[in-house]
Design a protein around this motif. Sequence first.
Motif, PDB file in Angstrom:
ATOM      1  N   ILE A  94      35.113  89.592  32.141  1.00  0.00           N
ATOM      2  CA  ILE A  94      35.347  88.219  31.658  1.00  0.00           C
ATOM      3  C   ILE A  94      35.344  88.194  30.129  1.00  0.00           C
ATOM      4  N   MET A  95      34.502  89.054  29.533  1.00  0.00           N
ATOM      5  CA  MET A  95      34.476  89.129  28.068  1.00  0.00           C
ATOM      6  C   MET A  95      35.773  89.681  27.498  1.00  0.00           C
ATOM      7  N   MET A  96      36.309  90.671  28.218  1.00  0.00           N
ATOM      8  CA  MET A  96      37.470  91.394  27.729  1.00  0.00           C
ATOM      9  C   MET A  96      38.752  90.581  27.917  1.00  0.00           C
ATOM     10  N   LEU A  97      38.752  89.777  28.968  1.00  0.00           N
ATOM     11  CA  LEU A  97      39.973  89.087  29.389  1.00  0.00           C
ATOM     12  C   LEU A  97      40.670  88.305  28.269  1.00  0.00           C
ATOM     13  N   PRO A  98      39.976  87.402  27.565  1.00  0.00           N
ATOM     14  CA  PRO A  98      40.690  86.627  26.553  1.00  0.00           C
ATOM     15  C   PRO A  98      41.284  87.499  25.443  1.00  0.00           C
ATOM     16  N   MET A  99      40.596  88.594  25.118  1.00  0.00           N
ATOM     17  CA  MET A  99      41.126  89.468  24.066  1.00  0.00           C
ATOM     18  C   MET A  99      42.454  90.074  24.505  1.00  0.00           C
ATOM     19  N   ILE A 100      42.521  90.481  25.770  1.00  0.00           N
ATOM     20  CA  ILE A 100      43.752  91.116  26.251  1.00  0.00           C
ATOM     21  C   ILE A 100      44.875  90.089  26.387  1.00  0.00           C
ATOM     22  N   ILE A 101      44.519  88.902  26.860  1.00  0.00           N
ATOM     23  CA  ILE A 101      45.529  87.842  26.974  1.00  0.00           C
ATOM     24  C   ILE A 101      46.164  87.586  25.607  1.00  0.00           C
ATOM     25  N   LYS A 102      45.305  87.414  24.610  1.00  0.00           N
ATOM     26  CA  LYS A 102      45.812  87.073  23.274  1.00  0.00           C
ATOM     27  C   LYS A 102      46.640  88.204  22.685  1.00  0.00           C
ATOM     28  N   SER A 103      46.118  89.426  22.798  1.00  0.00           N
ATOM     29  CA  SER A 103      46.856  90.514  22.155  1.00  0.00           C
ATOM     30  C   SER A 103      48.186  90.734  22.868  1.00  0.00           C
TER      31      SER A 103
ATOM     32  N   LEU B  60      49.939  96.513  22.874  1.00  0.00           N
ATOM     33  CA  LEU B  60      49.108  96.247  24.048  1.00  0.00           C
ATOM     34  C   LEU B  60      47.902  97.178  24.059  1.00  0.00           C
ATOM     35  N   LEU B  61      48.173  98.454  23.762  1.00  0.00           N
ATOM     36  CA  LEU B  61      47.107  99.447  23.780  1.00  0.00           C
ATOM     37  C   LEU B  61      46.056  99.125  22.710  1.00  0.00           C
ATOM     38  N   THR B  62      46.508  98.660  21.567  1.00  0.00           N
ATOM     39  CA  THR B  62      45.583  98.269  20.513  1.00  0.00           C
ATOM     40  C   THR B  62      44.616  97.211  21.020  1.00  0.00           C
ATOM     41  N   GLY B  63      45.170  96.185  21.663  1.00  0.00           N
ATOM     42  CA  GLY B  63      44.329  95.110  22.191  1.00  0.00           C
ATOM     43  C   GLY B  63      43.342  95.635  23.214  1.00  0.00           C
ATOM     44  N   ILE B  64      43.818  96.526  24.077  1.00  0.00           N
ATOM     45  CA  ILE B  64      42.949  97.071  25.124  1.00  0.00           C
ATOM     46  C   ILE B  64      41.818  97.885  24.503  1.00  0.00           C
TER      47      ILE B  64
ATOM     48  N   VAL C 112      31.441 106.355  19.148  1.00  0.00           N
ATOM     49  CA  VAL C 112      32.558 106.114  20.071  1.00  0.00           C
ATOM     50  C   VAL C 112      33.273 104.810  19.716  1.00  0.00           C
ATOM     51  N   VAL C 113      32.485 103.763  19.451  1.00  0.00           N
ATOM     52  CA  VAL C 113      33.076 102.462  19.129  1.00  0.00           C
ATOM     53  C   VAL C 113      33.902 102.547  17.845  1.00  0.00           C
ATOM     54  N   LEU C 114      33.359 103.246  16.873  1.00  0.00           N
ATOM     55  CA  LEU C 114      34.067 103.405  15.608  1.00  0.00           C
ATOM     56  C   LEU C 114      35.382 104.152  15.813  1.00  0.00           C
ATOM     57  N   LEU C 115      35.309 105.182  16.643  1.00  0.00           N
ATOM     58  CA  LEU C 115      36.491 105.993  16.937  1.00  0.00           C
ATOM     59  C   LEU C 115      37.573 105.145  17.597  1.00  0.00           C
ATOM     60  N   LEU C 116      37.154 104.331  18.576  1.00  0.00           N
ATOM     61  CA  LEU C 116      38.111 103.454  19.263  1.00  0.00           C
ATOM     62  C   LEU C 116      38.741 102.479  18.281  1.00  0.00           C
ATOM     63  N   ASN C 117      37.920 101.955  17.387  1.00  0.00           N
ATOM     64  CA  ASN C 117      38.431 101.021  16.392  1.00  0.00           C
ATOM     65  C   ASN C 117      39.456 101.673  15.478  1.00  0.00           C
ATOM     66  N   LEU C 118      39.119 102.873  15.015  1.00  0.00           N
ATOM     67  CA  LEU C 118      40.046 103.574  14.130  1.00  0.00           C
ATOM     68  C   LEU C 118      41.344 103.877  14.853  1.00  0.00           C
ATOM     69  N   LEU C 119      41.207 104.308  16.113  1.00  0.00           N
ATOM     70  CA  LEU C 119      42.375 104.658  16.915  1.00  0.00           C
ATOM     71  C   LEU C 119      43.290 103.452  17.080  1.00  0.00           C
TER      72      LEU C 119
ATOM     73  N   ARG D 196      43.447 100.856  15.191  1.00  0.00           N
ATOM     74  CA  ARG D 196      44.026 100.511  13.895  1.00  0.00           C
ATOM     75  C   ARG D 196      45.239 101.390  13.610  1.00  0.00           C
ATOM     76  N   GLN D 197      45.065 102.664  13.912  1.00  0.00           N
ATOM     77  CA  GLN D 197      46.144 103.625  13.721  1.00  0.00           C
ATOM     78  C   GLN D 197      47.377 103.193  14.517  1.00  0.00           C
ATOM     79  N   LEU D 198      47.117 102.829  15.788  1.00  0.00           N
ATOM     80  CA  LEU D 198      48.197 102.397  16.668  1.00  0.00           C
ATOM     81  C   LEU D 198      48.870 101.146  16.139  1.00  0.00           C
ATOM     82  N   ALA D 199      48.054 100.207  15.677  1.00  0.00           N
ATOM     83  CA  ALA D 199      48.600  98.941  15.190  1.00  0.00           C
ATOM     84  C   ALA D 199      49.524  99.191  14.014  1.00  0.00           C
ATOM     85  N   ASN D 200      49.163 100.155  13.158  1.00  0.00           N
ATOM     86  CA  ASN D 200      50.010 100.455  12.009  1.00  0.00           C
ATOM     87  C   ASN D 200      51.306 101.123  12.412  1.00  0.00           C
TER      88      ASN D 200
END
Lengths: 295, 260
Positions: free
Chosen positions: A165-174, A213-217, A279-286, A288-292
Amino acid sequence: MVSIKRTTIRDHAHRRILKDKLIFGMVIFLSMVTISPIILIIAKLVINGFRQISLNFIIQNTPGTFEAMTAVANGELIPGGIANGITGTLLMVALASVIAIPIGVVTGIFLYENPGKFIANLTRNVADILQGIPSIVLGLIAYIWVVKGITNGFSALAGSVSLAIMMLPMIIKSTEETLKMIPQTIKEAALALGVPYYKVILKVLIPTGFSGLLTGILLGISRIMGETAPLMLTALGSTVVNFDISKPTSAIPLLIWEFYNDPNMVSLIWSSSLLLMGVVLLLNLLSRQLANSSI
Amino acid sequence: MKENIEKIKDPIISTRNLSIAYDKGNYAVKQVSVDIKKNSVTAIMGPSGCGKSTFLRAINRMHELYENIETEGEVFLNGKDISKMQVIKLRRMAGMVFQRPNPFPTMSIYDNVIAGYKLNGIHIKKKEKDEIVERSLLDVSLWDEVKDSLFKKGTFLSGGQQQRLCIARALAFNPKVILLDEPTSAIDPVATSKIEDLLVKLKKNYTILMVTHNMSQAARISDYSLFMYLGELVEYGKTKNMFTNPKDRRTEEYLTGKFG
Ligand SMILES: Nc1ncnc2c1ncn2[C@@H]1O[C@H](COP(=O)(O)OP(=O)(O)O)[C@@H](O)[C@H]1O
Ligand SMILES: [Mg+2]
């Protein structure tokens, strides 16, 4: 007359340069203030936690209080690890993703397709509200729905539902935002080839927006990974590795909370936090990389 | 039909009282009846906002993708009422090229050419695919430039090359007509002249119907010209005649640059 004028101009210029320097200095100072907490946190985690990280830390379960106490008394490293937490986090994050990603992506596509419709606006607003609900409340909801309603006890499933439920709105928006970024003309190119609408979505829009999509996920995953509060009310925790979704399950943030409450385990707090943060930092960087790299 | 509208025998496209409205009652195209000659280049001219694109997009039924748009009247392609045709068949027969080059960004050059087959799930043999890709790229004079990089992304090409790739994508379906909406307005002059040459060459096997914002382009390459003003078809005839001896005052004013 002339010379007076010139001094004033030079004076103005001088003042402007001074002002520029002052502002520049302030910007640097404020940036330092902003980034220093994160640097301090990482430094603290590395210094205090690195010692405990080893293969055993990843493949063994949490030690009992007594073992930990003995080790601490003898000045040794605490034996055992957080395998139960790692597997629990992986299990619940995976299950939450399986629930939230399809629903979120389909809903995002729906919002993109029906921008002005009443039901779409309603859904969008509900997603916004959902994003603002405190996670502990989501935990309570999952407690009532799943712990009380389905599994008759604390369970990984209940934890996953609260995380989903926490993740859902983030994925919808992205999803919606990503699709909006794709030029209309790409869509029309496919339609002009006679491609039916649903195939345009599946074979053109989703692949074109895939990195978005992957960035949002990934951001969604990194967000739920560190959630503790809802898991306290749903997954509860476990001292052993558990893959049964109807049983109580541990998670890394839950373990950190447990270690905090046990004076003998304190040094495990740092190593567990280091792992989680890494791990969280790695996911964030990843992400970001994808978004760029996306369109 | 009106006297300023030339009659054509055995037309490939005919419209009868074609009217299109974006908002109810507010027509962007008004009662257009016209016949398009087979194996010719026909240019649609007129000032910006006069309904050129709207008219063109009626021919492959692009409008039905948008709920608010209302279309009245009839369009015939090869003698058949397009409203009774299967959409995929219609769009295979009438390929479309857009103002901005729009190759699929995730696909290679090769896949872009056969995108119509791929996306529709039409299965053809590898050998046949290779043939279609080679023939289509040869048709748009792109083969020599890309034959060694067929599996690179289409978006790596230059603007002009991308637009030729988009024409090849339409040709891959072996269409009867190609509808182009200002295909050269977003690319440089050298690439533009390549595409103009190409269109003249292609009329041997296809019928070209092209919107253009550029009068001299229409004069250079089109056999017939259609002049639209405020949604109406004002004049239609051989390009040569229209440019030397326009029948309607509004056509004359447009061609002499009084507005547009
Ligand atoms: N999607 C749309 N919604 C509403 N009105 C539109 C839309 N597209 C075009 N129009 C209007 O229809 C008229 C004709 O537009 P268009 O066919 O694009 O002209 P042209 O291609 O000749 O420049 C214009 O007045 C334009 O404002
Ligand atoms: Mg236009």
